[in-house]
Design an enzyme around this catalytic site. Sequence first.
Site, PDB file in Angstrom:
ATOM      1  N   GLY A  73       0.806  -1.211   0.000  1.00 43.66           N
ATOM      2  CA  GLY A  73       0.000   0.000   0.000  1.00 43.66           C
ATOM      3  C   GLY A  73       0.839   1.262   0.000  1.00 43.66           C
ATOM      4  O   GLY A  73       0.531   2.232  -0.702  1.00 43.66           O
ATOM      5  N   THR A  74       1.902   1.242   0.764  1.00 48.58           N
ATOM      6  CA  THR A  74       2.749   2.433   0.866  1.00 48.58           C
ATOM      7  C   THR A  74       3.344   2.796  -0.492  1.00 48.58           C
ATOM      8  O   THR A  74       3.301   3.957  -0.909  1.00 48.58           O
ATOM      9  CB  THR A  74       3.866   2.200   1.902  1.00 48.58           C
ATOM     10  OG1 THR A  74       3.250   1.927   3.170  1.00 48.58           O
ATOM     11  CG2 THR A  74       4.781   3.400   2.024  1.00 48.58           C
ATOM     12  N   ASN A 153      -8.539   3.625   8.099  1.00 46.31           N
ATOM     13  CA  ASN A 153      -7.994   2.509   8.856  1.00 46.31           C
ATOM     14  C   ASN A 153      -8.290   2.571  10.347  1.00 46.31           C
ATOM     15  O   ASN A 153      -8.372   1.551  11.009  1.00 46.31           O
ATOM     16  CB  ASN A 153      -6.482   2.408   8.622  1.00 46.31           C
ATOM     17  CG  ASN A 153      -5.783   3.742   8.678  1.00 46.31           C
ATOM     18  OD1 ASN A 153      -6.146   4.679   7.973  1.00 46.31           O
ATOM     19  ND2 ASN A 153      -4.778   3.841   9.529  1.00 46.31           N
ATOM     20  N   GLN A 181      -7.872  -0.394   2.884  1.00 43.15           N
ATOM     21  CA  GLN A 181      -8.720  -0.993   3.927  1.00 43.15           C
ATOM     22  C   GLN A 181     -10.075  -1.458   3.412  1.00 43.15           C
ATOM     23  O   GLN A 181     -10.845  -2.041   4.185  1.00 43.15           O
ATOM     24  CB  GLN A 181      -8.917  -0.005   5.089  1.00 43.15           C
ATOM     25  CG  GLN A 181      -7.665   0.270   5.896  1.00 43.15           C
ATOM     26  CD  GLN A 181      -7.181  -0.925   6.708  1.00 43.15           C
ATOM     27  OE1 GLN A 181      -7.839  -1.956   6.814  1.00 43.15           O
ATOM     28  NE2 GLN A 181      -6.005  -0.791   7.308  1.00 43.15           N
ATOM     29  N   CYS A 327       2.022   6.229  23.579  1.00 38.89           N
ATOM     30  CA  CYS A 327       2.872   7.003  24.468  1.00 38.89           C
ATOM     31  C   CYS A 327       4.261   6.419  24.390  1.00 38.89           C
ATOM     32  O   CYS A 327       4.473   5.246  24.629  1.00 38.89           O
ATOM     33  CB  CYS A 327       2.336   6.905  25.887  1.00 38.89           C
ATOM     34  SG  CYS A 327       3.519   7.344  27.142  1.00 38.89           S
TER      35      CYS A 327
HETATM   36  C1  LIG Z   1      -5.284   3.123   4.648  1.00 35.11           C
HETATM   37  C2  LIG Z   1      -3.906   2.528   4.495  1.00 35.11           C
HETATM   38  N1  LIG Z   1      -3.111   2.940   3.497  1.00 35.11           N
HETATM   39  C3  LIG Z   1      -1.883   2.441   3.327  1.00 35.11           C
HETATM   40  C4  LIG Z   1      -1.371   1.485   4.169  1.00 35.11           C
HETATM   41  C5  LIG Z   1       0.018   0.964   3.941  1.00 35.11           C
HETATM   42  O1  LIG Z   1      -0.021  -0.305   3.351  1.00 35.11           O
HETATM   43  P1  LIG Z   1       1.249  -1.281   3.428  1.00 35.11           P
HETATM   44  O2  LIG Z   1       1.331  -1.724   4.862  1.00 35.11           O
HETATM   45  O3  LIG Z   1       0.908  -2.412   2.512  1.00 35.11           O
HETATM   46  O4  LIG Z   1       2.424  -0.517   2.997  1.00 35.11           O
HETATM   47  C6  LIG Z   1      -2.166   1.023   5.224  1.00 35.11           C
HETATM   48  C7  LIG Z   1      -1.641   0.012   6.162  1.00 35.11           C
HETATM   49  O5  LIG Z   1      -1.486   0.235   7.340  1.00 35.11           O
HETATM   50  C8  LIG Z   1      -3.468   1.558   5.398  1.00 35.11           C
HETATM   51  O6  LIG Z   1      -4.247   1.178   6.402  1.00 35.11           O
END
Ligand SMILES: Cc1ncc(COP(=O)(O)O)c(C=O)c1O
Lengths: 389, 117
Positions: A73-74, A153, A181, A327
Site C-alpha cells: 500500500g505504501t 484505517n 482498507q 505514548c
Molecule cells: C489506509 C492505508 N493505506 C496504506 C497502508 C500501507 O499499506 P502497506 O502496509 O501495505 O504498505 C495502510 C496500512 O497500514 C493503510 O491502512
Amino acid sequence: MKMRQVYLDNNATTPVDPRVFEAMRPYYVEDFGNAASIHTYGQKAHCAVEDARGQVADLIRARPNEILFTSGGTESDNTALRGVAARHQSRGNHIITTSIEHSAILRTCEQLEKEGFCITYIPVDRKGMVRLDKLKEAIDDQTILISVMHGNNEIGAIQSIEHIAAMARERKILFHTDAVQTVGKIGVNVEELSVDLLSLSAHKMHGPKGVGALYIRRGVSMNPLLFGGSHERSRRAGTLDVPGIVGLGKACELSNEALEAFNTRVRALRDKLEKGILEQIPDTVVNGSRTERLPHLTNISFRSVEGEALLISLDFQGVAVSTGSACSSGTVEPSHVLTALGGNQKLRDSAIRFSLSRMNTKNDVDYVLQILPGIVERMREVSPLYRAG
Amino acid sequence: MYSEKARQLITELPNRGTLANATHTSSVENPVCGDITHFYLRVENGVICDCRFQTFGCPGALAASAAVTVLCKGRTLNEVQQLTRKAILEYLGGLPSHKLHGVDLAIEALRQAIGKS
Ligand SMILES: Cc1ncc(COP(=O)(O)O)c(C=O)c1O
C-alpha cells in the site's frame, strides 16, 4: 491451560490464509524463475504473475493491464502521488487530500510540499466524513490530483468516493483513492467509483506482507517511482516478487468469494461486540460514523481509561487490539484521525480499535465480552479521572 | 516486553484507589504526555501504614506507581526518601526503555506526597 488467543487487530495486518500460502509455496523453491526470462522457468513465473493480475483485476472490476504490482500500500500511494505530480507539474502544482489519510499519503504530501507542490488538506466532520463543500472550494485551475481514502484505517469511515471522483472528472483532475482498507472487505468497483488510480495491499486481506497493487486507469499517464529494467511495461522497475504476487492474486480471489459472508457474518460479529461493549460497560462511545462505516471494525473510547494501558491489559489476557495514540518516552503521539474528528482530548486517548476478519468466531467475541468489563472496571478504579455517572 | 512482575502489577493494580484518612497526598502530571498520578499515604509515627494510588497513564506509569505503593507500605518516611529509580526498576524487573519515564512520574509523586503533610 493455554490462554485463549483472540486477534482483533486485522486493520494492522491479517493472518495469511493457508490456501494463499499453499498457492505461493511452489514459486519459492521449484518454480522460482524470473518472470522476465524467456525459458520455461521464466514463462511459468510469467504465467503465474499474469493469472494473479487477472485475479486482482476481477476483484475490483478492472482490466488486467490496468494493474501494476508494487511492494504494498505504501508504495502504491507513493507511486500514485509522486508519479502524477512529476508527470503533470507543467499543468499545475496543487494537490488536494484529506486530514485523515494514512501516513503513506500524508508524509508523501509533506515531501511534495518541500519540492514545491501546494497541498490542501480537507477537514472532516465529527463523523469522519470529508467536508465535500470544502473540497469543492479548494479546487482551482492549478489542481492536478485529488486523493481521498476510501475506508479509514482507524475509524472505518467510508467516503463517498463516487461523488468526489465525479467532481474531479468534471474539472479534468486525476483522482486517486487509497482503498487499502476496503478492497477485499466490501465491493470495490473502479468503474462505479470512477477513479483513475486506486491503491490496495495484500496483507490486509489474508495475503502476504510486502506486496500490493496500484490500479491505473487506461490512458492515465504518470512517471515511475523506480527506474531500472523494463518490468511492468516500464512503469515499475524491479524483478517481480512472483510468490508474493501469486499470494496477492489468491487472496483477491478468496476475498471475492467471501465478500458476501464478510458483509453478513463478520458484520454481525462486529455488531455483537459493539453492542455488548456499549451495553455492559458504561461511559463508552463509538468514534466516527456508525452508518458510513466498514463492516468489520469499531473504534470505542472508554472514558477515563488510558488506551495503551487497556490495550496491554487485554494483551496480557490474549486479546490483540490497537490504539490510535501511542505514548513513547513521555510524549504521546495522538491519533491524527481522532484529532481531526475534534472533541475531547482525553476521550481520544481512551480509544481502542477492534478490527475483525473472516477468521474470527463468535467465541472470540464472547471471550472479549467476558473479560473486558472487569478490566475496564479495574482501570477505572485506578483512574483519577473517573467519576461514575 | 513487560517483565512478569510488571505484568502482574498492571493486571492486579494492587493498592489502587483513594484513602479516606490519608495524611499525605500528592497529584502530579507529566505535562508532555498528560499522564497523571495521585498518591494517598496514611503515616503514623513516621511509618507509612497504608498507601494507595491512582494513575491515568500508559502501562509503564501504572506499573511504576503500583510498584512504589508496594515498596512504601510498612516503611518509614526516612526509608522511602531513599527510594531510587534503580530500586523501583529492580523491583519491576525493568521496563521497556520507552516506558522509563513512568518511574520518574511515580518518584515525583512520592516525593511530593512525603514532602508535604
Ligand atoms: C489506509 C492505508 N493505506 C496504506 C497502508 C500501507 O499499506 P502497506 O502496509 O501495505 O504498505 C495502510 C496500512 O497500514 C493503510 O491502512
